[in-house]
Design a protein around this motif. Structure first.
Motif, short mmCIF file in Angstrom:
data_model
loop_
_atom_site.label_atom_id
_atom_site.label_comp_id
_atom_site.label_asym_id
_atom_site.label_seq_id
_atom_site.Cartn_x
_atom_site.Cartn_y
_atom_site.Cartn_z
N GLU A 118 0.82 -1.20 0.00
CA GLU A 118 0.00 0.00 0.00
C GLU A 118 0.86 1.26 0.00
O GLU A 118 0.56 2.24 -0.69
CB GLU A 118 -0.94 -0.01 1.22
N GLU A 119 1.94 1.25 0.78
CA GLU A 119 2.84 2.40 0.81
C GLU A 119 3.51 2.62 -0.54
O GLU A 119 3.69 3.76 -0.98
CB GLU A 119 3.88 2.22 1.91
N TRP A 120 3.87 1.53 -1.20
CA TRP A 120 4.48 1.65 -2.52
C TRP A 120 3.48 2.21 -3.54
O TRP A 120 3.82 3.05 -4.39
CB TRP A 120 5.00 0.30 -3.01
N LYS A 121 2.24 1.78 -3.45
CA LYS A 121 1.22 2.29 -4.37
C LYS A 121 0.98 3.78 -4.15
O LYS A 121 0.80 4.55 -5.10
CB LYS A 121 -0.08 1.50 -4.19
N THR A 122 1.00 4.20 -2.89
CA THR A 122 0.82 5.62 -2.58
C THR A 122 1.97 6.44 -3.15
O THR A 122 1.76 7.52 -3.74
CB THR A 122 0.74 5.82 -1.06
N GLU A 123 3.19 5.93 -2.99
CA GLU A 123 4.36 6.62 -3.53
C GLU A 123 4.31 6.69 -5.05
O GLU A 123 4.65 7.72 -5.65
CB GLU A 123 5.63 5.90 -3.07
N PHE A 124 3.86 5.61 -5.69
CA PHE A 124 3.76 5.57 -7.14
C PHE A 124 2.70 6.54 -7.64
O PHE A 124 2.87 7.22 -8.67
CB PHE A 124 3.44 4.14 -7.59
N GLN A 125 1.60 6.66 -6.89
CA GLN A 125 0.54 7.59 -7.29
C GLN A 125 1.00 9.03 -7.22
O GLN A 125 0.62 9.87 -8.05
CB GLN A 125 -0.69 7.38 -6.38
#
Length: 419
Positions: A118-125
């Motif tokens: 989830e943290e990686w997806k937030t950073e990617f967004q």
């Protein structure tokens, strides 16, 4: 690392100069009325002037001046190595187009990388909201984003390591009284430049995150800010290396002849030319100018390309025209034998040194500088002809730092002995 920075305790304890400075009886006076009488020294007086006193409660430690200089010199040598690592890692980050993957800056918060999906997806967004993703990397996957993110993260964390390598030992040496008055000023300037580097790095990254509606160019950082960031890092590296060599290498007592004066000036000029060459590489990287003409010695079908002066006013071409930037870098750097280049200056410097009776260490420095310059010739041409592969380009960038280091070494060998 401990043995590198601090001399062995047994060596220090066996030194003639290192002993506890307690007041001892004064020598016998020569006057008639006081013969045979010893007068105690007044409080604050010590028997050995050259020693650094050990005073309880004041935090200073007894250490001979020469030993303190060696410790500080080794520390600054390690610091210059960490700066070199940051420059090389920053070059690789630029070559892999990873520098814009982290879109915000926090001194402490960003030290913890994303751990969950989830943290990686937030950073990617967050990255997807900026021009580089929209124009260049719109089909990038999360796995590909992780690679460029970790490249930029490594560069930033290494920068923090550089800051700690300067600031923490500086505070320790200052407290222990191992820094002379002049060295305190230098150390303060170096620590200030380290902090300035961090702020300048983020200022550079911000230029690549800005929306430019009227521009159809690939998003990239400003070549001016990139050159300022690299230039300040090179100044920090050179200042640390020069100070370290001045403390660690004993000076040669060379006769002040006219030949030596010319050799010293030539060494200074060569070092300046090598510095300027490395700095011009920032404009090449910032504009991707290394991909414009991939032929040598000609640029395309001609020696002087037709699009050298396409921008107006003419001065803009020097800093903003990729063709002119590559042309300038060819003329300056040791990958071109056209005109007065740094490799020519190094060659002249070497043959001048061969005609003089110099110490062996100085001759080794001159020969090493020559060998590195011609190695850079091969690396520069190979990088150009092979369309700038990342490993070869990174090696070429590292070679420029090595060349600059040896130029500083030779300058240190030829420095004037103070009277």
């Amino acid at each position: 690392m401990q043995r590198l920075l601090f001399p062995p305790l047994k060596t220090l304890m066996g030194s003639q100069c290192l002993r506890l400075l307690v007041p001892r009886a004064a020598p016998r006076t020569q006057c008639g009325c006081s013969c045979g009488i010893r007068h105690p020294l007044r409080p604050g007086q010590y028997s050995t002037i050259s020693e650094v006193s050990l005073q309880s409660g004041r935090g200073t430690v007894s250490l001979p001046a020469k030993a303190a200089e060696r410790v500080v010199g080794r520390w600054l040598l390690v610091c210059s190595g960490t700066v070199a690592g940051a420059v090389i890692l920053g070059g690789v980050t630029r070559l892999t187009e990873s520098g814009l993957s982290m879109v915000d800056w926090h001194l402490i918060k960003e030290m913890k990388p994303p751990t969950s999906q989830e943290e990686w997806k937030t950073e990617f967004q967050k990255y997807q909201q900026f021009p580089e993703f929209k124009i260049l990397n719109h089909d990038m996957t999360l796995a590909e984003f992780k690679f460029i993110w970790y490249m930029e993260y490594s560069h930033r964390m290494w920068g923090r390591l550089v800051g700690l390598a300067y600031i923490l030992p500086a505070a320790y040496f200052w407290r222990k009284g191992w820094l002379s008055r002049g060295m305190k000023g230098r150390v303060l300037a170096l620590c200030g430049l380290v902090c300035f580097q961090g702020l300048l790095g983020w200022y550079m990254v911000k230029s690549g995150l800005e929306e430019k509606p009227d521009s159809h160019d690939i998003p990239r950082v400003s070549q001016y800010r990139l050159a300022a960031h690299l230039g300040s890092a090179l100044v920090l590296y050179c200042a640390s290396m020069w100070t370290s060599l001045s403390l660690l290498l004993p000076q040669h007592k060379l006769p002040e002849t006219r030949q030596l004066l010319w050799l010293r000036r030539c060494a200074h000029g060569t070092a300046g030319l090598v510095f300027l060459t490395a700095l011009s590489g920032a404009f090449v990287a910032g504009l991707d100018a290394g991909l414009v003409y991939n032929s040598f010695p000609k640029m395309g079908e001609s020696w002087i390309p037709e699009d050298l002066f396409t921008f107006s006013p003419i001065l803009r071409n020097v800093f903003e025209n990729p063709t002119m930037v590559q042309f300038d870098h060819r003329i300056l750097m040791p990958s071109s034998l056209q005109g007065i280049t740094s490799v020519t200056a190094v060659t002249v410097l070497y043959f001048l040194s061969r005609r003089m009776p110099l110490p062996r260490r100085t001759k080794v420095a001159a020969a090493t500088l020559l060998a590195l310059a011609y190695t850079q010739v091969g690396l520069g041409i190979s990088t150009l002809l092979m369309y700038v592969p990342t490993p070869l380009a990174a090696t070429h960038q590292s070679g420029s730092l090595a060349l600059l280091s040896v130029a500083l070494w030779l300058m240190s060998e030829l420095r004037r002995v103070p009277k």
